[in-house]
Design an enzyme around this catalytic site. Structure first.
Site, PDB file in Angstrom:
ATOM      1  N   SER A  34      -8.095  82.651 -12.975  1.00 36.07           N
ATOM      2  CA  SER A  34      -7.376  83.254 -14.083  1.00 36.07           C
ATOM      3  C   SER A  34      -8.402  83.654 -15.161  1.00 36.07           C
ATOM      4  O   SER A  34      -9.372  84.346 -14.848  1.00 36.07           O
ATOM      5  CB  SER A  34      -6.319  82.273 -14.603  1.00 36.07           C
ATOM      6  OG  SER A  34      -5.360  82.901 -15.390  1.00 36.07           O
ATOM      7  N   ASP A  42       1.071  86.721  -6.821  1.00 35.53           N
ATOM      8  CA  ASP A  42       0.544  86.453  -8.160  1.00 35.53           C
ATOM      9  C   ASP A  42       0.686  87.682  -9.037  1.00 35.53           C
ATOM     10  O   ASP A  42       0.074  88.719  -8.759  1.00 35.53           O
ATOM     11  CB  ASP A  42      -0.918  86.038  -8.079  1.00 35.53           C
ATOM     12  CG  ASP A  42      -1.514  85.715  -9.448  1.00 35.53           C
ATOM     13  OD1 ASP A  42      -0.726  85.457 -10.387  1.00 35.53           O
ATOM     14  OD2 ASP A  42      -2.747  85.712  -9.566  1.00 35.53           O
ATOM     15  N   HIS A  99      -0.876  82.198  -7.946  1.00 30.79           N
ATOM     16  CA  HIS A  99      -2.015  82.176  -8.869  1.00 30.79           C
ATOM     17  C   HIS A  99      -3.153  81.303  -8.348  1.00 30.79           C
ATOM     18  O   HIS A  99      -3.012  80.101  -8.197  1.00 30.79           O
ATOM     19  CB  HIS A  99      -1.534  81.684 -10.232  1.00 30.79           C
ATOM     20  CG  HIS A  99      -2.342  82.167 -11.379  1.00 30.79           C
ATOM     21  ND1 HIS A  99      -2.798  83.462 -11.498  1.00 30.79           N
ATOM     22  CD2 HIS A  99      -2.792  81.528 -12.501  1.00 30.79           C
ATOM     23  CE1 HIS A  99      -3.468  83.601 -12.625  1.00 30.79           C
ATOM     24  NE2 HIS A  99      -3.494  82.450 -13.248  1.00 30.79           N
TER      25      HIS A  99
END
Length: 554
Positions: free
Chosen positions: A222, A482, A507
Site C-alpha cells: 500500500s 484490490d 490488498h
C-alpha cells in the site's frame, strides 16, 4: 495509504497488536538476529538506544516464526535544512524512531551455512530485508509480513528490519501524539522525510552491525509499497531492489479517481464470487436511504433500521451514514482475502473468508420491492465489518469524516491518495453520485491545516510511468480484488521493472503469510518475487531472474 479497521478507521487507530506469546527480558550483552549489537548508547549520543525486551515466538497463523528486538534510533527532525549545532553536535532537533530487528528462529543457522557453502560471498553479505513502514503502528507489519518471515532464513539468513514511519505508532517526533500533531509541527510529516529516515537508519545499521556489503531489499504494501518503490528510485545506492505490493504510484495528477470505486464494485459481482444482482441491490438501496433522510420521521426510521446509537439530525448526518456504509464496503473489498483475517478489522473480530461474498449473501436476501428489507440488507452487509464481533448493541457514526486521521494532512499537502475524496458516479460503480471539487478540497485543507495540496508534486518528483520505466529492480504486484490496483502499475515496464497480477488477490495478499487457502496465482507471484530477490542479492541460480514471467499486460 489505505487500510482500515472497525468503524472504519485506519490501522493507526487500532488497539495495540499482540506481537508475541511470551516476552523475555534481555541480558545486558545479548545478541540480536545472530549479530552482536553494541551496548546501548547513552542518551543523547547515539542510535541503538532504549534496548527493550527480545520478543520471542511471534505466532501468526499458528507459525512460530522467530524473534524480534525493539530498538530506537535518533533521527534528524528535518533532513533538508541546517541549523546551529547543539551540544551533541547535531545540526537540528532530533527525535527517536522505533524499529524492530528480527530474524527467523529455526532456519538461520542452516540457511547461513548453505549460503556460505554455495556462494563465494562472505557472511558480511548477509542480505537485509527492510520493511518501509507506512501509516500505522509498525507492529501491524511485523505481525503480518509473512513474505519476509517465511523466506529470510532460506535467503542467506536475511536480517529483517521493520521501520516505523514518523508520526505513526510510537514514533512521534515531539514525544507524543498531542505535541507532534500541533499544526506548526506537522510540516515535518512528508514522505520525503520518511524516506530519508529509512536511508539514514539503513546506513547506520550496515555500519554498526558490520554489514557494509550486505544488499538491502525494500518491502512494502500500500503506502509502504509506494515508499519501497520510491526508495529504489531515490536511493538506488542503498537498496538493490524493491517489492512494492498494492502500491498506487500512479494515483496522482490526471489519474481518473472514479476508477477506484468501480474497482470496489467488482468485488461484489461475479468476478468476486458474488451473485450478478448483488451490486445492483447495493446501488438500489441509496434511493430509499436518501429519501428517508430528507424528513424527520424518515431519519428516525433510518436510526432504527441501521441500529444507530443516535438518530441522524439532518441531511448532513444522513450523508455521513451513507459514507460510513460506503467505506465499510470499501474495506471489505480491500480485505477480500480467501481466509478469515483481522488485518483490517479489530483483533478478535476477524473478517470472514471472502467477506464480499458474505456481504452479498445479505444483499441477496432482500425481499423484492421492499425498501425496508433492502435497507436492512445493506445494514447487515456493512455489519460484516462494523459488527464483525457480533457484540455491538448500536452503531456509532465516526466523528472523522475524512476517514483518514492524520493521513488527511498528507492528502492536503502531497495529495497522497485518500479514497473518501474520490468521485463516485452511481453508474460505473454501485454507490451514489459524489464529487468534490478542487476548490472544496482546498477550502477544507486551508481551514484544517492552513495548506493546499501540491497536486503535481509526486509526478514532478518521480516522473509517473516514464520515471518508473527508467528505474530498475522493482516488482509491482497488484490484485484483481484490490481497489487500489486501479492506481497501480499493472503492466511490466522493462525486464527489471515488472508487474505481477493476482486475479483473486485483495490488498497486498502476496505479502502475508502463506495459507492453505491461497489461490495458485498468489503462490506463483510469491515465487517470482523470490526469484527476483535472489537475482538482486546475488543468489540467483543460473538462468533465473530477468524479464518475462506472469505480469499482466493491458
Amino acid at each position: 495509504a489505505m487500510s482500515r479497521a472497525m468503524a472504519p478507521k485506519r490501522p493507526w487507530s487500532r488497539p495495540s497488536v499482540r506481537l508475541c506469546a511470551g516476552i523475555l527480558l534481555l541480558a545486558a550483552a545479548c545478541e540480536v538476529c545472530g549479530i552482536p549489537l553494541a551496548q546501548p548508547a547513552k542518551k543523547g549520543d547515539g542510535h541503538l538506544r532504549k534496548k527493550g525486551p527480545r520478543l520471542e515466538g511471534l505466532d501468526v497463523l499458528g507459525i512460530p516464526s522467530g524473534q524480534c528486538h525493539e530498538a530506537w534510533f535518533e533521527q534528524e527532525l528535518d533532513h533538508f535544512s541546517w541549523g546551529s549545532p547543539d551540544k551533541k553536535g547535531n545540526g537540528s532537533r532530533t527525535w527517536e524512531q522505533r524499529y524492530f530487528l528480527c530474524e527467523p528462529k529455526s532456519a538461520v543457522k542452516k540457511a547461513s551455512a548453505n549460503w556460505r557453502a554455495s556462494s563465494t560471498a562472505s557472511a558480511a553479505r548477509r542480505p537485509i530485508f527492510f520493511y518501509c513502514g507506512n501509516e500505522a503502528n509498525v507492529e501491524l507489519y511485523v505481525n503480518n509480513t509473512g513474505l519476509m518471515w517465511e523466506n529470510a532464513g532460506a535467503m542467506g539468513g536475511a536480517l529483517m528490519v521493520f521501520a516505523e514511519h514518523r508520526y505513526y505508532g510510537e514514533s512521534w517526533p515531539f514525544g507524543n501524539e498531542a505535541e507532534s500533531t500541533q499544526l506548526e509541527r506537522l510540516r515535518y510529516l512528508t514522505h520525503e522525510q520518511a524516506l530519508a529516515d529509512y536511508a539514514h537508519l539503513i546506513l547506520y545499521l550496515k555500519q554498526h552491525l558490520s554489514m557494509l556489503d550486505s544488499p538491502v531489499v525494500a518491502f512494502g504494501g500500500s503506502y509502504g509499497g509506494m515508499l519501497a518503490a520510491w526508495m529504489r528510485v531515490k536511493y538506488p545506492h542503498i537498496v538493490v531492489g524493491a517489492i512494492a505490493a498494492s502500491a498506487p504510484v500512479l494515483a496522482f495528477g490526471a489519474w481518473d479517481d472514479r476508477k477506484y470505486w468501480a474497482a470496489v464494485t467488482k468485488d461484489f459481482g461475479p468476478e468476486g464470487g458474488c451473485s450478478a444482482t448483488c451490486a445492483d441491490s447495493v446501488r438500489a438501496a441509496w434511493t430509499p436511504l436518501f429519501s428517508r433522510g430528507s424528513t424527520p420521521s424518515g431519519r428516525e426510521e433510518l436510526g432504527r433500521v441501521f441500529g444507530l446509537c443516535s438518530t441522524p439530525k439532518n441531511a448532513k448526518d444522513v450523508q455521513h451514514l451513507a459514507l460510513m456504509i460506503a467505506m465499510s464496503l470499501d474495506t471489505i473489498a480491500m480485505g477480500n482475502f480467501p481466509y478469515p483475517s483481522t488485518y483490517l478489522s479489530d483483533p478478535g473480530a476477524p473478517l470472514p473468508a471472502w467477506p464480499a461474498r458474505a456481504a452479498c449473501a445479505f444483499m441477496d436476501r432482500a425481499a423484492a420491492g421492499d425498501e425496508l428489507s433492502l435497507l436492512a440488507s445493506l445494514r447487515d452487509a456493512a455489519s460484516v465489518l462494523y459488527n464483525a464481533s457480533k457484540s455491538l448493541k448500536c452503531l456509532e457514526m465516526p466523528k472523522d469524516q475524512s476517514y483518514a486521521g492524520i493521513w488527511d494532512y498528507q492528502w492536503c499537502t502531497e495529495a497522497l491518495p485518500q479514497e473518501s475524496y474520490f468521485a463516485r458516479t452511481g453508474d460505473t460503480d454501485m454507490f451514489y453520485p459524489f464529487s468534490r471539487s478542487k476548490r472544496d478540497v482546498d477550502k477544507h485543507c486551508l481551514r484544517k491545516y492552513g495548506v493546499v495540496p501540491r497536486r503535481g508534486w509526486i509526478e514532478e518528483s518521480y516522473g509517473g510511468l516514464d520515471g518508473m520505466r527508467r528505474s530498475s529492480n522493482i516488482v509491482f504486484s497488484n490484485g484483481g480484488m484490490d481497489p487500489w490496483s486501479s492506481g497501480g502499475i499493472n503492466a511490466s515496464l522493462s525486464d527489471t521493472v515488472i508487474s505481477l497480477w493476482i486475479p483473486e488477490g485483495a490488498h497486498h495478499l502476496d505479502l502475508f503469510f502463506s495459507s492453505p487457502e491461497d489461490p495458485p496465482s498468489v503462490k506463483a507471484v510469491r515465487q517470482r518475487e523470490l526469484d527476483e530477490i535472489r537475482r538482486w542479492v546475488g543468489q540467483a541460480p543460473a538462468g533465473k531472474g530477468g524479464g518475462g514471467g506472469i505480469g499482466r499486460v493491458q
